[in-house]
Write an enzyme that holds these catalytic residues in place. Structure first.
Site, PDB file in Angstrom:
ATOM      1  N   GLY A  68     -96.287 -71.596 107.191  1.00 11.21           N
ATOM      2  CA  GLY A  68     -96.239 -70.178 107.512  1.00 11.21           C
ATOM      3  C   GLY A  68     -97.351 -69.463 106.773  1.00 11.21           C
ATOM      4  N   GLY A 103     -94.825 -76.356 104.198  1.00 14.14           N
ATOM      5  CA  GLY A 103     -94.605 -75.117 104.938  1.00 14.14           C
ATOM      6  C   GLY A 103     -95.917 -74.518 105.384  1.00 14.14           C
ATOM      7  N   ALA A 106     -93.997 -56.347 104.104  1.00 18.31           N
ATOM      8  CA  ALA A 106     -93.954 -55.130 103.299  1.00 18.31           C
ATOM      9  C   ALA A 106     -94.116 -53.879 104.149  1.00 18.31           C
ATOM     10  CB  ALA A 106     -95.048 -55.182 102.225  1.00 18.31           C
ATOM     11  N   ILE A 146     -91.308 -72.754 102.428  1.00 19.18           N
ATOM     12  CA  ILE A 146     -90.644 -73.055 103.701  1.00 19.18           C
ATOM     13  C   ILE A 146     -89.834 -71.885 104.261  1.00 19.18           C
ATOM     14  CG2 ILE A 146     -90.559 -75.518 103.199  1.00 19.18           C
ATOM     15  CD1 ILE A 146     -87.581 -75.127 102.488  1.00 19.18           C
ATOM     16  N   GLY A 147     -89.931 -70.723 103.655  1.00 18.27           N
ATOM     17  CA  GLY A 147     -89.217 -69.579 104.208  1.00 18.27           C
ATOM     18  C   GLY A 147     -88.500 -68.768 103.144  1.00 18.27           C
ATOM     19  N   HIS A 168    -121.705 -49.574 116.976  1.00 17.73           N
ATOM     20  CA  HIS A 168    -122.544 -50.775 116.986  1.00 17.73           C
ATOM     21  C   HIS A 168    -123.522 -50.710 115.819  1.00 17.73           C
ATOM     22  CE1 HIS A 168    -125.044 -54.027 118.523  1.00 17.73           C
ATOM     23  NE2 HIS A 168    -126.099 -53.267 118.268  1.00 17.73           N
ATOM     24  N   GLY A 200     -92.165 -52.195  92.492  1.00 21.26           N
ATOM     25  CA  GLY A 200     -93.101 -52.791  93.431  1.00 21.26           C
ATOM     26  C   GLY A 200     -92.564 -54.068  94.028  1.00 21.26           C
ATOM     27  N   GLY A 201     -91.529 -54.634  93.382  1.00 23.86           N
ATOM     28  CA  GLY A 201     -90.870 -55.807  93.923  1.00 23.86           C
ATOM     29  C   GLY A 201     -91.739 -57.049  93.947  1.00 23.86           C
TER      30      GLY A 201
END
Length: 469
Positions: free
Chosen positions: A187, A185, A323, A274-275, A448, A39-40
């Site tokens: 992001g 950071g 991902a 920061i990346g 709606h 799954g990393g």
């Protein structure tokens, strides 16, 4: 244990395991090498556990607004250890699910570290040092798919120390709650952590070296987000670069330049966000002709490198490091290997999502980028304040913004901020990938009452025909 595979995948994240599953579906003999967790980073230390934390934070924050809905709750509180434990439990559950899928696909999984040895007799040779006993084995494969991902990038001297300076892992598994928090950071990762800790009551300050938070997002949406974050008490300092950090017993002082002026910021903890940089080290690239650029492997539109039989996908092949981009590239690369004709991935068709409060989601060009590209635009906007479902839910902050090409009606970009817009953006993804025009989108029937009606109204607005504003 097999020593030959049609495809050997190195890395078991959302790119790697999807590549393995798709290859198995197509009848190939598949092996997968993973040195840490299946799954990393995404599943174990990124996408999934952070969204679990954000859900806890959001629920806690909402408790303080229940009076508006006629509900009373006395003395809300939270248990940080239980919040973290639930997050880890969700990640473990998802990892076990991936293990089950790989078993179902009859994919041989090697728990160890892989290294490319080079091409011999038309096959790629790979060594694997097994984690369990450190035994080294050699595997041959017709094709090797590199999916080793990326890791956080840190400034020299500002690496996580496990106590005062945190990376994402430490921020996800805190032992104590920081009353004052600095996030370096702005992001997606930094904004999400800032949102989570503020939801639970921390005094949060975001510092960003650039002049805009979320620098890749549309300026108009970013202004709304910054306003909403500041309304929640989050302090934001752009144009601010860290110079040094002084560590104390249980706190730190960050010395920085804010638009050229020196400032000192006090905090209990500092999160570095920061990346990222690609994981190109120690995988044997020096034994191949694979070329890299600024820590990322260079590939063509099908994931092919300069070395025959070696491919790279996901974060390793460069930004956007997402991902869902990795998973789609996995399918494209494997289908190309199998001799199929996969549709090339257009990067402007890859959505981006930030799961803060409020959420941000986008696809395609920003208004500024579209103008710089020479397009004449039809731009439409619709605020959730004028959407019945949003008013009923008490979620009126935010808007939908659409950008169409005036000449052709092509959807160039869509940008959203508000509750659950990360779920709604897929509608624009289908419109953009399917090349629906402005006129076709405006004739689509939306149910709606839903917040998605704002998507229709924004499109009508781009034609000067919005009905409910």
């Amino acid at each position: 244990m097999q020593d030959f595979f049609d495809i050997l995948v190195i890395g078991g994240g959302p790119g790697g395991y999807v590549a393995a599953l798709r290859a198995a579906q197509l009848g190939m003999k598949v092996g997968l090498v993973e040195r840490a967790e299946l799954g990393g980073v995404c599943l174990n230390w990124g996408c999934i556990p952070t969204k679990t934390l954000l859900r806890s934070g959001s629920l806690y924050r909402q408790l303080f607004a229940l009076e508006e809905f006629g509900i009373s709750v006395e003395k809300p509180d939270f248990d940080l250890a239980k919040i973290v434990a639930r997050s880890r439990g969700v990640a473990n559950r998802m990892e076990n699910g991936i293990k089950g899928l790989l078993r179902k696909g009859k994919i041989e999984v090697f728990d160890g570290e892989a290294k490319l040895l080079g091409r011999k007799a038309e096959l790629q040779h790979v060594s694997v040092i097994k984690n369990a006993d450190k035994e080294t084995i050699e595997i041959k494969a017709s094709h090797v798919v590199l999916a080793t991902g990326a890791r956080a990038r840190y400034l020299s001297g500002l690496e996580p120390d496990g106590k005062l300076i945190w990376g994402a892992r430490e921020a996800m598994t805190p032992k104590s709650f920081p009353k004052q928090l600095l996030v370096a950071g702005a992001g997606a990762i930094g904004i999400e952590f800032a949102s989570f800790y503020r939801d639970l009551g921390a005094d949060v300050t975001i510092i960003e070296a650039l002049d805009q938070i979320l620098p890749n997002e549309d300026e108009e949406v970013v202004k709304v987000l910054q306003r909403e974050l500041e309304k929640r008490g989050i302090k934001i300092q752009t144009g601010t670069r860290i110079e040094s950090v002084e560590k104390h017993e249980d706190s730190l002082t960050v010395k920085a330049l804010a638009n050229g002026k020196p400032v000192a910021l006090e905090a209990d903890r500092l999160i570095m966000a920061i990346g990222v940089q690609g994981n190109i080290e120690n995988i044997g690239l020096e034994n191949t002709s694979v070329q890299t650029d600024r820590s990322f492997v260079q590939v063509d539109e099908f994931g092919c490198t300069n070395e025959p039989g070696i491919y790279a996908i996901g974060d390793l092949s460069g930004p956007p490091c997402l991902a869902h981009k990795a998973s789609r590239e996995a399918v494209i690369t494997v289908e190309k290997i199998a001799g199929r004709m996969p549709q090339i991935l257009e990067k402007t068709n890859i959505p981006g999502c930030i799961y803060s409060t409020p959420q941000v989601a986008s696809i395609g060009l920003t208004e500024k980028a579209a103008k710089e590209a020479g397009y004449h635009l039809n731009v439409g906007r619709f605020p959730f304040l004028a959407n019945g479902k949003a008013v009923a839910m008490g979620e009126t902050e935010g808007m939908v913004k659409v950008i169409y090409d005036e000449a052709t009606g092509e959807l160039l970009g869509a940008h959203m901020i508000g509750a659950e817009v990360t779920e709604m953006i897929q509608g624009f993804c289908l419109m953009k990938t399917g090349e629906l025009t402005e006129a076709e989108a405006s004739s689509t029937v939306f149910p709606h009452p839903t917040m998605s009606e704002a998507m229709l109204e924004a499109t009508l607005g781009s034609m000067g025909e919005a009905l409910h504003i």
